[in-house]
Scaffold this motif. Sequence first.
Motif, short mmCIF file in Angstrom:
data_model
loop_
_atom_site.label_atom_id
_atom_site.label_comp_id
_atom_site.label_asym_id
_atom_site.label_seq_id
_atom_site.Cartn_x
_atom_site.Cartn_y
_atom_site.Cartn_z
N TYR A 82 -23.29 20.67 -39.58
CA TYR A 82 -24.16 20.36 -38.45
C TYR A 82 -25.43 21.21 -38.47
O TYR A 82 -25.39 22.40 -38.79
CB TYR A 82 -23.42 20.58 -37.13
N ASP A 83 -26.55 20.58 -38.14
CA ASP A 83 -27.85 21.27 -38.05
C ASP A 83 -28.16 22.02 -39.33
O ASP A 83 -28.39 23.23 -39.34
CB ASP A 83 -27.86 22.23 -36.85
N PHE A 84 -28.17 21.28 -40.41
CA PHE A 84 -28.40 21.84 -41.74
C PHE A 84 -29.74 21.35 -42.26
O PHE A 84 -29.93 20.16 -42.48
CB PHE A 84 -27.26 21.41 -42.68
N TYR A 85 -30.69 22.28 -42.44
CA TYR A 85 -32.05 21.92 -42.84
C TYR A 85 -32.45 22.72 -44.08
O TYR A 85 -33.18 23.71 -43.99
CB TYR A 85 -33.02 22.18 -41.69
N PRO A 86 -31.96 22.32 -45.25
CA PRO A 86 -32.30 23.06 -46.47
C PRO A 86 -33.76 22.92 -46.85
O PRO A 86 -34.40 21.89 -46.56
CB PRO A 86 -31.40 22.41 -47.53
N THR A 87 -34.29 23.94 -47.50
CA THR A 87 -35.66 23.88 -48.00
C THR A 87 -35.69 23.04 -49.27
O THR A 87 -34.65 22.69 -49.84
CB THR A 87 -36.18 25.29 -48.31
N GLU A 88 -36.89 22.73 -49.72
CA GLU A 88 -37.02 21.99 -50.98
C GLU A 88 -36.41 22.78 -52.14
O GLU A 88 -35.79 22.20 -53.04
CB GLU A 88 -38.49 21.69 -51.27
N ARG A 89 -36.58 24.11 -52.13
CA ARG A 89 -36.02 24.93 -53.19
C ARG A 89 -34.49 24.86 -53.19
O ARG A 89 -33.85 24.72 -54.23
CB ARG A 89 -36.47 26.39 -53.03
N GLU A 90 -33.90 24.93 -51.98
CA GLU A 90 -32.45 24.84 -51.88
C GLU A 90 -31.95 23.47 -52.31
O GLU A 90 -30.89 23.34 -52.93
CB GLU A 90 -32.01 25.15 -50.45
N TRP A 91 -32.71 22.44 -51.96
CA TRP A 91 -32.35 21.09 -52.40
C TRP A 91 -32.36 21.00 -53.92
O TRP A 91 -31.37 20.55 -54.53
CB TRP A 91 -33.28 20.05 -51.80
N GLU A 92 -33.45 21.40 -54.54
CA GLU A 92 -33.60 21.28 -55.99
C GLU A 92 -32.55 22.10 -56.74
O GLU A 92 -31.99 21.64 -57.75
CB GLU A 92 -35.00 21.73 -56.41
N LYS A 93 -32.27 23.29 -56.25
CA LYS A 93 -31.39 24.19 -56.99
C LYS A 93 -29.90 23.90 -56.77
O LYS A 93 -29.09 23.99 -57.72
CB LYS A 93 -31.68 25.64 -56.60
N PHE A 94 -29.53 23.51 -55.55
CA PHE A 94 -28.11 23.39 -55.24
C PHE A 94 -27.65 21.96 -54.89
O PHE A 94 -26.64 21.49 -55.43
CB PHE A 94 -27.75 24.32 -54.07
N LEU A 95 -28.36 21.29 -54.01
CA LEU A 95 -27.89 20.02 -53.50
C LEU A 95 -28.23 18.84 -54.40
O LEU A 95 -27.44 17.88 -54.50
CB LEU A 95 -28.43 19.78 -52.09
N LYS A 96 -29.39 18.88 -55.04
CA LYS A 96 -29.75 17.77 -55.92
C LYS A 96 -28.77 17.60 -57.08
O LYS A 96 -28.33 16.46 -57.34
CB LYS A 96 -31.17 17.98 -56.45
N PRO A 97 -28.37 18.68 -57.77
CA PRO A 97 -27.37 18.53 -58.83
C PRO A 97 -26.05 17.97 -58.30
O PRO A 97 -25.39 17.16 -58.97
CB PRO A 97 -27.19 19.95 -59.37
N TYR A 98 -25.65 18.41 -57.07
CA TYR A 98 -24.40 17.88 -56.50
C TYR A 98 -24.54 16.40 -56.16
O TYR A 98 -23.63 15.61 -56.41
CB TYR A 98 -23.99 18.67 -55.26
N ALA A 99 -25.68 16.03 -55.55
CA ALA A 99 -25.90 14.63 -55.19
C ALA A 99 -25.87 13.72 -56.42
O ALA A 99 -25.43 12.57 -56.35
CB ALA A 99 -27.22 14.47 -54.45
N ALA A 100 -26.33 14.25 -57.55
CA ALA A 100 -26.35 13.46 -58.79
C ALA A 100 -24.93 13.24 -59.33
O ALA A 100 -24.62 12.17 -59.89
CB ALA A 100 -27.21 14.15 -59.84
N LYS A 101 -24.05 14.25 -59.16
CA LYS A 101 -22.67 14.14 -59.65
C LYS A 101 -21.72 14.72 -58.59
O LYS A 101 -21.17 15.81 -58.76
CB LYS A 101 -22.51 14.89 -60.97
N PRO A 102 -21.52 14.00 -57.50
CA PRO A 102 -20.67 14.52 -56.43
C PRO A 102 -19.19 14.46 -56.80
O PRO A 102 -18.78 13.69 -57.68
CB PRO A 102 -20.97 13.58 -55.26
N CYS A 103 -18.39 15.24 -56.12
CA CYS A 103 -16.95 15.19 -56.30
C CYS A 103 -16.44 13.86 -55.72
O CYS A 103 -16.68 13.57 -54.55
CB CYS A 103 -16.28 16.36 -55.58
N PRO A 104 -15.75 13.04 -56.49
CA PRO A 104 -15.34 11.71 -56.01
C PRO A 104 -14.31 11.74 -54.89
O PRO A 104 -14.16 10.76 -54.17
CB PRO A 104 -14.76 11.06 -57.27
N SER A 105 -13.61 12.88 -54.73
CA SER A 105 -12.60 12.95 -53.68
C SER A 105 -13.09 13.68 -52.43
O SER A 105 -12.33 13.87 -51.48
CB SER A 105 -11.33 13.64 -54.21
N THR A 106 -14.37 14.07 -52.41
CA THR A 106 -14.95 14.76 -51.24
C THR A 106 -16.01 13.87 -50.59
O THR A 106 -16.82 13.26 -51.28
CB THR A 106 -15.59 16.09 -51.64
N VAL A 107 -15.97 13.80 -49.28
CA VAL A 107 -17.02 13.10 -48.53
C VAL A 107 -17.77 14.16 -47.74
O VAL A 107 -17.22 14.80 -46.84
CB VAL A 107 -16.43 12.04 -47.58
#
Length: 326
Positions: A82-107
């Motif tokens: 809740y109320d999660f506002y990552p910066t562009e740097r945080e997106w590029e470094k951490f969330l973008k790689p996960y979004a590209a290959k997410p865990c199939p059993s996690t939502v």
Amino acid sequence: MKFVQLSANLKENVEPFYLIEGDDAYFRDHAVLAIRAACGITQPVFNETRFDGDSLKGDLSGFTAGLFTLPLLDEKRFVRVYDFYPTEREWEKFLKPYAAKPCPSTVLVIVNAGRKANTADLKRKSGITFVDCSRESEETLGKWLFGVMRRSGLNADADAATLMVRYCAQDAARMKRETEKLALLMGEGGRVTRTVVEEYVAKDVEYKIYELTQAASRKNFSAFSEILDDLMKKGYDEYAVLSSLVSHYRTLYEVSSMKGSEGEAAAALGIKPYAVQRNRETAGRLGVKRVTELYLRLYELSCGAKGGIYSKSGALTQAIAKIFFS
């Protein structure tokens, strides 16, 4: 996708990464519940995790690594932030790689009221399914409410649903509560008509202000006085009433002054084309000269009240005299 489309979408597939964003808290909360239900969580102690966005600032490596934890005794893990506002740097470094290959059993579900400045625009990012929970149009909410009533065992007329949307000021939570009240009153198979809504559904202050301004435009002093008295009993302030009247006549003045189409005027003023049409009809009935005169006088009284030239009750009394008796 819009919130009203989510249920149908979940019947086909549960995506691994959602962003639920919008200013309607009811839609946000129920979007989360719908996705959780679709995950089929039976062991929440093991397979459900909730985070506050403030706890995830800076290094997100531990958070993203945890998303690959396998579920226990369920097919899915459900992780919401809740109320999660990552910066562009945080997106590029951490969330973008996960979004590209997410865990199939996690939502993973991020729940925000809206985007903040200098943060990543998540709804435009690849790999995230965006659920728009903004306030819907009156027409869309009417269709949604019609379905809510039907699932509650009620039959509803289309105009009754539309009126209820207006009475509730397009607040989905209030519409749901009012539907539950009507279901108790009318029982299984009860028919909700316009008369039923008028009798049993409480009007929101915003709708009462709309009625007040319409009564002013029609020069219906009796209706205006009754609505004004009710607003005052509910704690509404003379300044607020005067400001609402100024806003109403300013809109009439603006739509009557604009030469473009209804669509062009609507875009310029930030209102619906239908509202432009209705306001132009009202302005036409009153006359451009009268609309201009009322707007300028009411604006003067409002400024005078705020500046201490008039008392707030004196300014409102003069405004009413100008509208109805001048």
